[in-house]
Design an enzyme around this catalytic site. Structure first.
Site, short mmCIF file in Angstrom:
data_model
loop_
_atom_site.label_atom_id
_atom_site.label_comp_id
_atom_site.label_asym_id
_atom_site.label_seq_id
_atom_site.Cartn_x
_atom_site.Cartn_y
_atom_site.Cartn_z
N TYR A 101 13.45 26.36 -19.14
CA TYR A 101 12.89 27.13 -18.03
C TYR A 101 11.70 26.37 -17.44
O TYR A 101 10.84 25.90 -18.18
CB TYR A 101 12.42 28.51 -18.54
CG TYR A 101 11.68 29.30 -17.49
CD1 TYR A 101 12.35 30.20 -16.67
CD2 TYR A 101 10.30 29.11 -17.30
CE1 TYR A 101 11.67 30.90 -15.68
CE2 TYR A 101 9.62 29.81 -16.32
CZ TYR A 101 10.31 30.71 -15.51
OH TYR A 101 9.63 31.39 -14.54
N GLU A 189 11.11 28.56 -9.13
CA GLU A 189 11.58 28.62 -10.52
C GLU A 189 12.93 27.91 -10.65
O GLU A 189 13.78 28.06 -9.79
CB GLU A 189 11.72 30.11 -10.84
CG GLU A 189 12.01 30.47 -12.26
CD GLU A 189 12.17 31.98 -12.40
OE1 GLU A 189 11.18 32.66 -12.65
OE2 GLU A 189 13.30 32.48 -12.22
#
Ligand code: GDP
Ligand code: MN
Length: 379
Positions: A101, A189
Site C-alpha cells: 500500500y 493512493e
C-alpha cells in the site's frame, strides 16, 4: 472531487508511474474488443467511486474476449455500495508476487502531505491501521522541499529488501508526490502496488481525490467530474450554487454562511439532535436559492424537521422568507419548519412568514432546541 480509477491511472501514467495499459468500456462489446486488442488474460474492473470493489465482485479476471464480454455484462449495471457501474476498465492481468500500500494524504494535524506505506497492501488500509499499526510507516513531507530522495528510499525500504525494487518504488513515490502536488489532490493512493514474479513494480489500482478549490483554475481537471457517479443531492446543490454536504442525521439545516452553518450543526448536536446536512445558501439574497435548498432537503427521506438559521447581513431575511413562501406554494413540505432569523429586513420577513401562518424566532438556542424536540416527537 473523486476521480475514477481510469482517470487517476492516466495522471499517474503521464507522470511516469508504471501502470498496465488498458482502456475503459461502456458495453460488453467494447470490453470484448479491448480484450482482443490486449490479448491474454485481462482484468475487468468496475469504475465507481468506492473502495473494496474486489470484495464486492467488481474486479474479475477473464481469460478470453468472450469471457471478458460475459463478465463485463455482469459488472456493467451492477450496484457497488449504492453506486451503479457505468464503465469498466479492461487491463492486462499482472502476475502478482506481493501487494503493498502506498498512500499520500493532506494531513490537517501536521498541515503537510503525509505518506503512508505498508507492505500489507491489497486490503483495507484502515484494517491494517487498526489491527497491525506497526505495519504502516508514516512520513510527513515538508512542502518547501518536497519528498527528498533519501526519504523516498526510506519509505521504499519499508516495503522491499531487493534493491532494484526499492529503487523502483522510491521513484514511484517521487512521481506520486509530484502528481499529488501538481493536481491539488487531497488524497492519492496506490493499493496495491505490486511486485511481479519477474521483479517488476507496478501500480495496479489508483485513487485520487482533487480538492474542489483546485477546479476553478484547472478546467482540465474539472472536466473529469462524473456527475452520474455522485450523490444526486450534491450535484443539484452545486448547480444551484449552494454549498451542500449530506450527513447522516435527520435535522435538515438551511443556513447562510459557512461559519454559521458549522455553529448551527454544533448546536443541533449540543441539543441532542443530528444534522442531516451542511447547507450554506451563501451571502447573496436570492429566493431561488431557498427554493432549491428546500427541494434538495425535502428529497431526503431521513429529514424529519427543517431548521432555517439566517443571520441577515448582505442576505436579506425578507428574501429568505419569500423563498420559503414560494417553495411552500410550489411543492408540499411534509415536515415541520422552524425559522430563526435576525438582521436585515427582519420586520418584513416576519410579516411575510405570518402571512403564510408561520412564526419566526430570533433566538438561535430556542430555535435549535425546538427543532430537535420536534424531531423527537416525530420519532
Ligand atoms: P479495489 O478492491 O476496489 O481496491 O480494487 P483493486 O484494483 O485494488 O483490485 C482488488 C484486488 O484484485 C487486488 O488487490 C488484487 O488482488 C486483484 N487484482 C487486481 N488486478 C489484478 C491483476 O492484474 N492480476 C491479478 N492476479 N489480480 C489482480
Ligand atoms: Mn485497491
Amino acid at each position: 472531487m473523486n476521480l475514477h480509477e481510469y482517470q487517476a491511472r492516466a495522471l499517474l501514467k503521464a507522470a511516469g508511474v508504471p501502470v498496465p495499459d488498458g482502456d475503459v468500456a461502456s458495453t460488453p462489446g467494447e470490453a470484448e474488443a479491448l480484450s482482443r486488442r490486449i490479448g491474454g488474460t485481462v482484468v475487468v474492473k468496475a469504475q465507481v467511486h468506492a473502495g473494496g470493489r474486489g470484495k464486492a465482485g467488481g474486479v474479475k479476471l477473464a481469460k478470453t474476449p468472450a469471457e471478458t464480454a460475459d463478465i463485463a455484462s455482469h459488472i456493467l449495471g451492477m450496484q457497488i455500495k449504492g453506486l451503479t457501474v457505468h464503465k469498466v476498465l479492461v487491463v492486462p492481468a499482472a502476475d502478482i508476487a506481493t501487494e503493498a500500500y502506498v498512500g499520500l494524504i493532506l494531513d490537517r494535524d501536521s498541515q503537510r502531505p503525509v505518506f503512508m506505506v505498508s507492505p500489507a497492501g491489497g486490503i483495507d488500509i484502515e484494517e491494517v491501521a487498526a489491527k497491525t499499526p506497526d505495519k504502516i510507516l508514516r512520513l510527513p513531507v515538508d512542502p518547501r522541499f518536497g519528498l527528498l530522495p533519501h526519504q523516498a528510499m526510506a519509505l521504499a525500504f519499508f516495503l522491499y529488501t531487493d534493491i532494484k525494487q526499492v529503487r523502483a518504488a522510491a521513484d514511484i513515490m517521487q512521481r506520486l508526490y509530484k502528481v499529488f502536488v501538481e493536481n491539488g489532490a487531497s488524497l492519492a493512493e496506490i493499493n496495491p502496488l505490486v511486485t511481479t514474479p519477474a521483479g517488476q513494480v507496478l501500480a495496479l489500482d489508483a485513487k485520487i481525490s482533487i480538492d474542489d478549490n483546485e477546479l476553478d483554475r484547472r478546467p482540465d481537471l474539472a472536466e473529469l467530474r462524473d456527475e452520474t457517479a455522485e450523490d444526486p443531492a450534491e450535484v443539484a446543490a452545486r448547480r444551484a450554487g449552494l454549498t451542500f454536504i449530506k450527513l447522516d442525521g435527520n435535522v435538515g439545516c438551511v443556513v447562510n454562511g459557512a461559519g454559521l452553518a458549522m455553529a448551527t450543526m454544533d448546536l443541533v448536536k449540543y441539543y441532542g439532535g443530528e444534522p442531516a446536512n451542511f447547507l450554506d445558501i451563501g451571502g447573496s439574497s436570492n429566493p431561488d436559492k431557498v427554493v432549491n435548498a428546500l427541494k434538495i432537503i425535502t428529497a431526503d427521506p431521513s429529514v424529519r424537521a427543517i431548521l432555517f438559521n439566517i443571520f441577515g447581513g448582505i442576505t436579506r431575511t425578507d428574501d429568505v422568507a419569500n423563498g420559503i413562501k414560494t417553495a411552500l406554494a410550489q411543492f408540499p413540505v411534509k415536515v415541520p419548519i422552524v425559522v430563526r432569523l435576525t438582521g436585515t429586513n427582519e420586520k418584513e420577513a416576519v410579516k411575510i412568514l405570518q402571512g403564510i401562518g408561520m412564526t419566526a424566532l430570533s433566538d438561535m438556542d430556542e430555535a435549535v432546541s425546538k427543532v430537535v424536540a420536534l424531531v423527537g416527537e416525530a420519532a
